[in-house]
Design a protein around this motif. Sequence first.
Motif, PDB file in Angstrom:
ATOM      1  N   ILE A 115      -6.232   0.975  -1.128  1.00 40.64           N
ATOM      2  CA  ILE A 115      -6.594  -0.435  -0.951  1.00 40.64           C
ATOM      3  C   ILE A 115      -7.067  -1.031  -2.279  1.00 40.64           C
ATOM      4  O   ILE A 115      -6.665  -2.139  -2.653  1.00 40.64           O
TER       5      ILE A 115
ATOM      6  N   LEU B  36      -0.252  -4.498   3.758  1.00 45.69           N
ATOM      7  CA  LEU B  36      -1.132  -3.357   4.012  1.00 45.69           C
ATOM      8  C   LEU B  36      -0.618  -2.610   5.236  1.00 45.69           C
ATOM      9  O   LEU B  36      -0.713  -3.105   6.353  1.00 45.69           O
TER      10      LEU B  36
ATOM     11  N   THR C 127       0.839  -1.202   0.000  1.00 42.37           N
ATOM     12  CA  THR C 127       0.000   0.000   0.000  1.00 42.37           C
ATOM     13  C   THR C 127       0.869   1.245   0.000  1.00 42.37           C
ATOM     14  O   THR C 127       1.064   1.878   1.024  1.00 42.37           O
TER      15      THR C 127
ATOM     16  N   TYR D 120       0.558  -9.571  -0.031  1.00 49.83           N
ATOM     17  CA  TYR D 120       0.030  -8.206   0.089  1.00 49.83           C
ATOM     18  C   TYR D 120       0.510  -7.615   1.403  1.00 49.83           C
ATOM     19  O   TYR D 120       0.439  -8.272   2.439  1.00 49.83           O
TER      20      TYR D 120
ATOM     21  N   THR E 249      -4.110  -1.629  -4.452  1.00 46.33           N
ATOM     22  CA  THR E 249      -3.259  -2.696  -3.933  1.00 46.33           C
ATOM     23  C   THR E 249      -3.892  -4.071  -4.156  1.00 46.33           C
ATOM     24  O   THR E 249      -3.221  -5.015  -4.564  1.00 46.33           O
TER      25      THR E 249
ATOM     26  N   ILE F  98      -1.182  -7.293   7.543  1.00 45.76           N
ATOM     27  CA  ILE F  98      -1.837  -6.024   7.849  1.00 45.76           C
ATOM     28  C   ILE F  98      -1.211  -5.459   9.118  1.00 45.76           C
ATOM     29  O   ILE F  98      -1.257  -6.097  10.164  1.00 45.76           O
TER      30      ILE F  98
ATOM     31  N   PRO G  56      -3.768   0.285   7.262  1.00 51.98           N
ATOM     32  CA  PRO G  56      -4.847   0.741   6.375  1.00 51.98           C
ATOM     33  C   PRO G  56      -6.006   1.393   7.110  1.00 51.98           C
ATOM     34  O   PRO G  56      -6.879   1.977   6.485  1.00 51.98           O
TER      35      PRO G  56
END
Lengths: 254, 124, 236
Positions: C137, C150, C78, C148, C140, C181, C153
Amino acid sequence: MTSFGKVFQVMSRDRFRTINKIILVELAVIAGTLLWSVATRGIQSGEFFGATMSWSVPALFAAIILMSVANEHVYTRDTYRLIPIGETKLYTTNLLSSLLMFLYFSVIQVVLYAITSTIDAKFLSSLFADLMNPHYPLGEAIKIVIGLELMGLALVILSWTTISLVHLVVSATNNFLPNVSRRAVDTVLYIVVIYLVVRVAAFIFHEFNNLSGMMSAGMQTQFIVNIVGILVVAAIEAVINVVLLKKWVETIPN
Amino acid sequence: MKFDDKVPIYYQIKNYLYHEMMTGQLKPGDKLPAVRQLAVDLTVNVNTVQRALGEMITENILESKRGKGNFVTTDEQRITQLKEHLVMEQLERVYEQLHALNLTDEQIIDSLKRFIAQRGQQDD
Amino acid sequence: MTNVLTINQLTYKHNLKTILNDIDLTLETGKIVGLLGENGAGKTTLMRLITGSAKGAGTITVCGDSVTAHHKGHVSFTEQLRGFKSNTRVDRVANFYRLVYPDFDGQRFEELVTFLQIDTSLKLGALSKGMKEKVVIALTLARQTQLYLLDEPFSGIDSMSRKKIISSIIKWKPADATMVISDHYVSEIAPILDEVVIVKDQTIYAHKASDAIREEFGIGIEAYYESLYEGGVSHD
């Protein structure tokens, strides 16, 4: 892996727009100047060409500087650095994009000169007469123009690679030096850069002062050697830049 | 659906589906939503839903048909069993807590009767 | 199960200050992993090291490839769109992505845009914080990659946007991809995490399955995370 063409496309879009903006501003200013002349004292012989010539110089510097800004922008932004492409390709694409956009700018300038000189037909023919008479035939004059163009282009490339080099060295050293010595290194670098700029400026003045001498057969080779020399230095800087990008230069954090 | 962060999520998903089955939202033979859809509906991880469904398949509450999805078992006996199990599980908790208050079995039954009678009046 | 990410003896120093020290971490494919830690603990740095945006010492292997330059094709991060001018329209940014990322799926992006209710004719500078995060988002997740990343976020955005983003994560994460995340506020995302990785004291302080924490300690992810900072739960 992303292809060279696609990266070139995204890099050039914004630069193309920037160059067009510069040209528009340039045209507006030239038009303004001419209108002012009409209003005050009437257009003189050679004024179309003269106004274009003189305003194209600041426009030229604006183009060089803004392309350089675009160049440097790429190295520290994730938007570009995350593109799946190797650093060498990224660097060369970036430089090439700026160079081609700069060439586009130059071509437009030449076109502007051609147009305005046609308007000022009388003035230009007398200028050429001055230029060619009594020293050089036309062929020589064209050689001079092309030679100067090439020299100018080589210098633009060198200035871009040098700016990148300084930027990347500062960026790389900033990562692993504590704040205090960081300032020291920055100062040293600035001094080095100023020294280099002075040297290059001196070199340019020297070249141009020798313009007449250059045209004698012996100096022509010297002139070409100088251009090649500039390009070799630029290439060395480019290689160092790529290594810096690969090993040390980080992007600006989120 | 709101989850209790202290209890494993897959366990809560199972309980949620049991509840749906007991209340008739999910009838025997009904097809369950796709795993990802369930995950989106419950705002949980696909893997966790998978784990919950996997356990329910081993327990023979759900039947997995290849390429078609997961279905609630049509085995009525198994569903009755499950209901019995869920009821016992709830009672177990009540029983243990009342026991902890030093109530005898008879007293517990009496309290329960009194409670149900009172509740019935309230509801009228 | 295969590993999408293997980190060995990773150390990162910035201005002679150690941020991450001798880190080892392995992530399996197909997981959603919460990367938790205080502000400044090194969560973002860890992600940046994986993408090659930051340069550290040690080996990072993504999808079996330990050459950092090759990670970029496997990782969708991101990034905050700093390379664009603020007057760039969202659809132009999407075009940029479409051109430079061969794995960018235009169809997926359209779906995400509809789901997250993004107006792609807006300029970047005109976006609210929540809307900008949604755009990031969507960009991405529109890439079809194996990993991924993030980065926070949910920081500073309203709860409706947050719910939408969480739903889109569940909906669009490819089954065989792993998603990391990072966050310093756990409770909102706790139900969707398979595992948590806690960064503390310049290292990976803990790496556990979420349901294992709930079963083992009988406490929630947030309580567990807080207890590590207070030193409440004995840890091996």
